[in-house]
Design a protein around this motif. Structure first.
Motif, PDB file in Angstrom:
ATOM      1  N   VAL A 136      27.125  21.277  69.624  1.00 43.04           N
ATOM      2  CA  VAL A 136      27.893  21.508  70.477  1.00 43.04           C
ATOM      3  C   VAL A 136      27.121  23.416  70.488  1.00 43.04           C
ATOM      4  CG1 VAL A 136      29.442  23.084  71.707  1.00 43.04           C
ATOM      5  CG2 VAL A 136      29.829  20.474  70.392  1.00 43.04           C
ATOM      6  N   THR A 137      26.794  24.117  69.648  1.00 41.95           N
ATOM      7  CA  THR A 137      26.749  24.871  69.797  1.00 41.95           C
ATOM      8  C   THR A 137      25.066  26.188  70.361  1.00 41.95           C
ATOM      9  OG1 THR A 137      28.000  25.603  66.850  1.00 41.95           O
ATOM     10  CG2 THR A 137      25.623  27.311  68.191  1.00 41.95           C
ATOM     11  N   LEU A 138      24.148  24.402  69.985  1.00 43.64           N
ATOM     12  CA  LEU A 138      23.430  24.095  70.089  1.00 43.64           C
ATOM     13  C   LEU A 138      22.532  23.992  71.669  1.00 43.64           C
ATOM     14  CD1 LEU A 138      19.655  24.084  70.130  1.00 43.64           C
ATOM     15  CD2 LEU A 138      20.099  21.841  69.867  1.00 43.64           C
ATOM     16  N   MET A 139      23.856  22.820  72.701  1.00 42.93           N
ATOM     17  CA  MET A 139      24.303  22.669  73.929  1.00 42.93           C
ATOM     18  C   MET A 139      24.780  23.982  74.332  1.00 42.93           C
ATOM     19  SD  MET A 139      22.913  19.894  74.571  1.00 42.93           S
ATOM     20  CE  MET A 139      21.347  20.451  73.129  1.00 42.93           C
ATOM     21  N   HIS A 140      25.566  24.694  73.775  1.00 45.63           N
ATOM     22  CA  HIS A 140      25.768  25.899  74.464  1.00 45.63           C
ATOM     23  C   HIS A 140      24.785  27.330  74.089  1.00 45.63           C
ATOM     24  CE1 HIS A 140      30.705  25.396  72.919  1.00 45.63           C
ATOM     25  NE2 HIS A 140      30.339  24.518  73.975  1.00 45.63           N
ATOM     26  N   GLU A 141      23.870  27.164  73.760  1.00 47.73           N
ATOM     27  CA  GLU A 141      22.658  28.398  73.857  1.00 47.73           C
ATOM     28  C   GLU A 141      21.817  27.463  74.611  1.00 47.73           C
ATOM     29  OE1 GLU A 141      19.139  30.117  70.691  1.00 47.73           O
ATOM     30  OE2 GLU A 141      21.175  29.557  69.894  1.00 47.73           O
ATOM     31  N   LEU A 142      21.274  26.261  75.114  1.00 50.55           N
ATOM     32  CA  LEU A 142      20.777  25.835  75.908  1.00 50.55           C
ATOM     33  C   LEU A 142      21.016  25.732  77.365  1.00 50.55           C
ATOM     34  CD1 LEU A 142      17.615  24.613  75.699  1.00 50.55           C
ATOM     35  CD2 LEU A 142      18.239  22.515  75.529  1.00 50.55           C
ATOM     36  N   GLY A 143      22.361  25.880  77.507  1.00 43.65           N
ATOM     37  CA  GLY A 143      23.148  26.273  78.667  1.00 43.65           C
ATOM     38  C   GLY A 143      22.418  27.508  79.129  1.00 43.65           C
ATOM     39  N   THR A 144      23.167  28.152  78.364  1.00 46.25           N
ATOM     40  CA  THR A 144      22.946  29.838  78.364  1.00 46.25           C
ATOM     41  C   THR A 144      21.570  29.707  79.296  1.00 46.25           C
ATOM     42  OG1 THR A 144      24.527  30.103  77.382  1.00 46.25           O
ATOM     43  CG2 THR A 144      23.251  31.801  77.693  1.00 46.25           C
ATOM     44  N   ALA A 275      28.533  25.838  79.681  1.00 49.52           N
ATOM     45  CA  ALA A 275      27.463  27.169  79.087  1.00 49.52           C
ATOM     46  C   ALA A 275      26.943  27.558  79.695  1.00 49.52           C
ATOM     47  CB  ALA A 275      26.589  27.089  77.348  1.00 49.52           C
ATOM     48  N   TYR A 276      26.117  26.379  80.812  1.00 50.02           N
ATOM     49  CA  TYR A 276      25.353  27.202  82.407  1.00 50.02           C
ATOM     50  C   TYR A 276      26.178  27.428  83.104  1.00 50.02           C
ATOM     51  CZ  TYR A 276      21.979  26.609  86.035  1.00 50.02           C
ATOM     52  OH  TYR A 276      21.251  27.269  86.776  1.00 50.02           O
ATOM     53  N   ASN A 277      26.894  27.441  83.198  1.00 48.23           N
ATOM     54  CA  ASN A 277      28.105  27.434  84.107  1.00 48.23           C
ATOM     55  C   ASN A 277      28.634  28.769  83.987  1.00 48.23           C
ATOM     56  OD1 ASN A 277      30.733  26.819  86.748  1.00 48.23           O
ATOM     57  ND2 ASN A 277      31.927  26.872  85.287  1.00 48.23           N
ATOM     58  N   ALA A 278      29.010  28.855  82.865  1.00 48.57           N
ATOM     59  CA  ALA A 278      29.449  30.644  82.208  1.00 48.57           C
ATOM     60  C   ALA A 278      28.328  31.241  82.886  1.00 48.57           C
ATOM     61  CB  ALA A 278      29.655  30.695  80.794  1.00 48.57           C
ATOM     62  N   ARG A 279      27.492  31.399  82.662  1.00 47.38           N
ATOM     63  CA  ARG A 279      26.544  32.682  83.423  1.00 47.38           C
ATOM     64  C   ARG A 279      26.063  32.297  85.217  1.00 47.38           C
ATOM     65  NH1 ARG A 279      25.395  36.210  82.701  1.00 47.38           N
ATOM     66  NH2 ARG A 279      23.087  36.089  82.111  1.00 47.38           N
ATOM     67  N   ILE A 280      26.197  31.284  85.328  1.00 47.70           N
ATOM     68  CA  ILE A 280      25.410  30.999  86.878  1.00 47.70           C
ATOM     69  C   ILE A 280      27.394  29.953  87.428  1.00 47.70           C
ATOM     70  CG2 ILE A 280      24.397  29.694  88.559  1.00 47.70           C
ATOM     71  CD1 ILE A 280      22.357  30.207  87.023  1.00 47.70           C
ATOM     72  N   PRO A 281      28.144  29.959  87.850  1.00 46.04           N
ATOM     73  CA  PRO A 281      29.451  29.415  88.659  1.00 46.04           C
ATOM     74  C   PRO A 281      28.777  27.968  89.203  1.00 46.04           C
ATOM     75  CG  PRO A 281      30.147  31.670  88.291  1.00 46.04           C
ATOM     76  CD  PRO A 281      28.530  31.742  87.830  1.00 46.04           C
ATOM     77  N   LEU A 282      29.448  26.768  89.183  1.00 49.58           N
ATOM     78  CA  LEU A 282      28.785  25.888  89.422  1.00 49.58           C
ATOM     79  C   LEU A 282      29.147  25.533  90.692  1.00 49.58           C
ATOM     80  CD1 LEU A 282      26.769  23.779  87.551  1.00 49.58           C
ATOM     81  CD2 LEU A 282      25.850  24.606  88.326  1.00 49.58           C
ATOM     82  N   LEU A 283      28.983  25.367  92.217  1.00 49.82           N
ATOM     83  CA  LEU A 283      29.935  25.061  93.714  1.00 49.82           C
ATOM     84  C   LEU A 283      30.598  23.215  92.890  1.00 49.82           C
ATOM     85  CD1 LEU A 283      28.000  26.687  95.549  1.00 49.82           C
ATOM     86  CD2 LEU A 283      29.976  27.630  94.400  1.00 49.82           C
ATOM     87  N   PRO A 284      31.565  23.552  93.736  1.00 46.30           N
ATOM     88  CA  PRO A 284      31.761  22.004  93.855  1.00 46.30           C
ATOM     89  C   PRO A 284      30.891  21.174  94.195  1.00 46.30           C
ATOM     90  CG  PRO A 284      33.843  23.934  94.456  1.00 46.30           C
ATOM     91  CD  PRO A 284      32.719  24.032  94.370  1.00 46.30           C
ATOM     92  N   ALA A 353      37.024  25.977  78.822  1.00 45.36           N
ATOM     93  CA  ALA A 353      35.829  24.616  78.374  1.00 45.36           C
ATOM     94  C   ALA A 353      34.914  24.732  76.718  1.00 45.36           C
ATOM     95  CB  ALA A 353      35.306  24.358  79.509  1.00 45.36           C
ATOM     96  N   LEU A 354      34.544  26.237  76.965  1.00 42.14           N
ATOM     97  CA  LEU A 354      34.310  26.640  76.054  1.00 42.14           C
ATOM     98  C   LEU A 354      35.380  27.704  74.841  1.00 42.14           C
ATOM     99  CD1 LEU A 354      30.886  29.239  78.043  1.00 42.14           C
ATOM    100  CD2 LEU A 354      31.094  27.122  76.576  1.00 42.14           C
TER     101      LEU A 354
END
Length: 354
Positions: A136-144, A275-284, A353-354
């Motif tokens: 999970v940590t790696l996925m968070h880092e990769l998404g970020t 993690a991606y959404n935490a930096r770039i919020p995704l729209l509905p 979620a994070l």
């Protein structure tokens, strides 16, 4: 010739033109003359270009002899994208472009009758993601990290960014001419996904925010630290970059993070997108299409791979190295209860979620 056929033919040309044939001694001679680099040299695998790793006193670099079928404007676009990231995301672990002794970032060299363009970038050491330890940590880092690459490219513009590319999930219909290369049991599922894509997904993509994206975050383009295999060391290979809906970036990246062997096959996808959404919020409206894009990218991967295997049977093992896993993942993904993937993506983007 229709626009659709013309586009399909145009973006297939680069995939069907052999990579430049450069022998290592000549490549080393060019490295010395063009960049002042000298040292052990190794030929690397490449789908379209001839790539060499050279370890010199100045550091390690990858020297790329670019496919002659590539539009020079596209070559410039890729080089300028890397230079833009260096300016606007200096902290990011992406390759840096090395200038030639003349100061050029895209010097040309003559090999026989061909005049080839070079691009040389810093080599970022590591092991590819598929050899590392998923967490999970790696996925968070990769998404970020991917989100930060996208933020660095947000204001980057180049006339060649709007390019025809067979690997563009925003134009998945371009793989239809190659469905005959699929196995008999694969064709119905891929055809059904294409039908849904063309009727439901593609019409909505044009309404979404768009920018230049990396467009190929597969595990071979993610390098992890050699010591533990648990941290992102580099994001490499911007050869498929283009201007596209931003959500296509995630559709492509997440298609490689499905885990059919896990009790929850979506665990990597959920951690990555959170993690991606935490930096770039995704729209509905982006989240509503993301599941379709993930499945479509998987379907494209198995189609293009099998088509290319017919073109280059001598390279069949390399071209089809991920086929079995991708097909299994696609079957598992499409067997999930209707709406589960989209619901999981939406829930992953909630604040807790994070």
């Amino acid at each position: 010739m229709s626009d659709a056929v013309r586009a399909t033919t145009g973006c297939a040309n680069l995939m069907t033109t052999q990579a430049p044939n450069v022998d290592p001694p000549r490549a080393l001679e060019i490295a010395r003359q063009t960049y002042g680099l000298d040292g052990p040299l190794k030929l690397l695998n490449g789908e379209r270009d001839a790539n060499f790793l050279i370890r010199s006193e100045q550091g390690a670099f990858v020297m790329k002899f670019i496919n002659s079928a590539e539009d020079p404007h596209v070559t410039s676009f890729q080089t300028q994208a890397l230079l833009h990231i260096e300016q606007h995301g200096a902290h990011l672990p992406v390759p840096r472009v090395l200038a030639a002794l003349t100061g050029e970032f895209e010097p040309t060299v003559r090999l026989g009758e061909q005049l080839l363009t070079l691009r040389t970038v810093s080599y970022l050491d590591g092991i590819s993601q598929n050899l590392g330890n998923p967490s999970v940590t790696l996925m968070h880092e990769l998404g970020t990290t991917l989100a930060e690459v996208n933020l660095a490219l947000k204001d980057f513009h180049h006339r060649a960014a709007h390019r025809n590319l067979l690997w563009d999930v925003g134009h998945a219909e371009r793989v239809r001419p190659y469905l005959h290369c699929l196995e008999t049991d694969q064709r119905p599922l891929v055809s059904a996904l294409l039908d849904r894509y063309e009727s439901h997904v593609k019409p909505q993509l044009a309404t979404l925010r768009a920018q230049v994206i990396h467009n190929d975050l597969n595990p071979h383009n993610v390098m992890l630290d050699c010591a533990t295999g648990t941290r992102v060391a580099a994001i490499i290979d911007f050869g498929d970059a283009l201007h596209a809906p931003l959500i296509n970036e995630l559709g492509t990246a997440l298609s490689y993070q499905f885990d059919a062997d896990a009790a929850d096959p979506l665990w990597q996808i959920k951690a990555f997108v959170a993690a991606y959404n935490a930096r770039i919020p995704l729209l509905p409206n982006e989240l509503q299409l993301l599941g379709d894009l993930i499945a479509m990218r998987m379907a494209m991967a198995i189609t293009i791979a099998q088509w290319r295997a017919t073109l280059y049977p001598e390279n069949r093992t390399y071209v089809l190295r991920n086929l079995r896993t991708t097909w299994r993942n696609l079957q598992c993904l499409t067997a999930l209860p209707e709406g589960r993937l989209t619901e999981s993506l939406i829930n992953a983007c909630k604040p807790e979620a994070l």
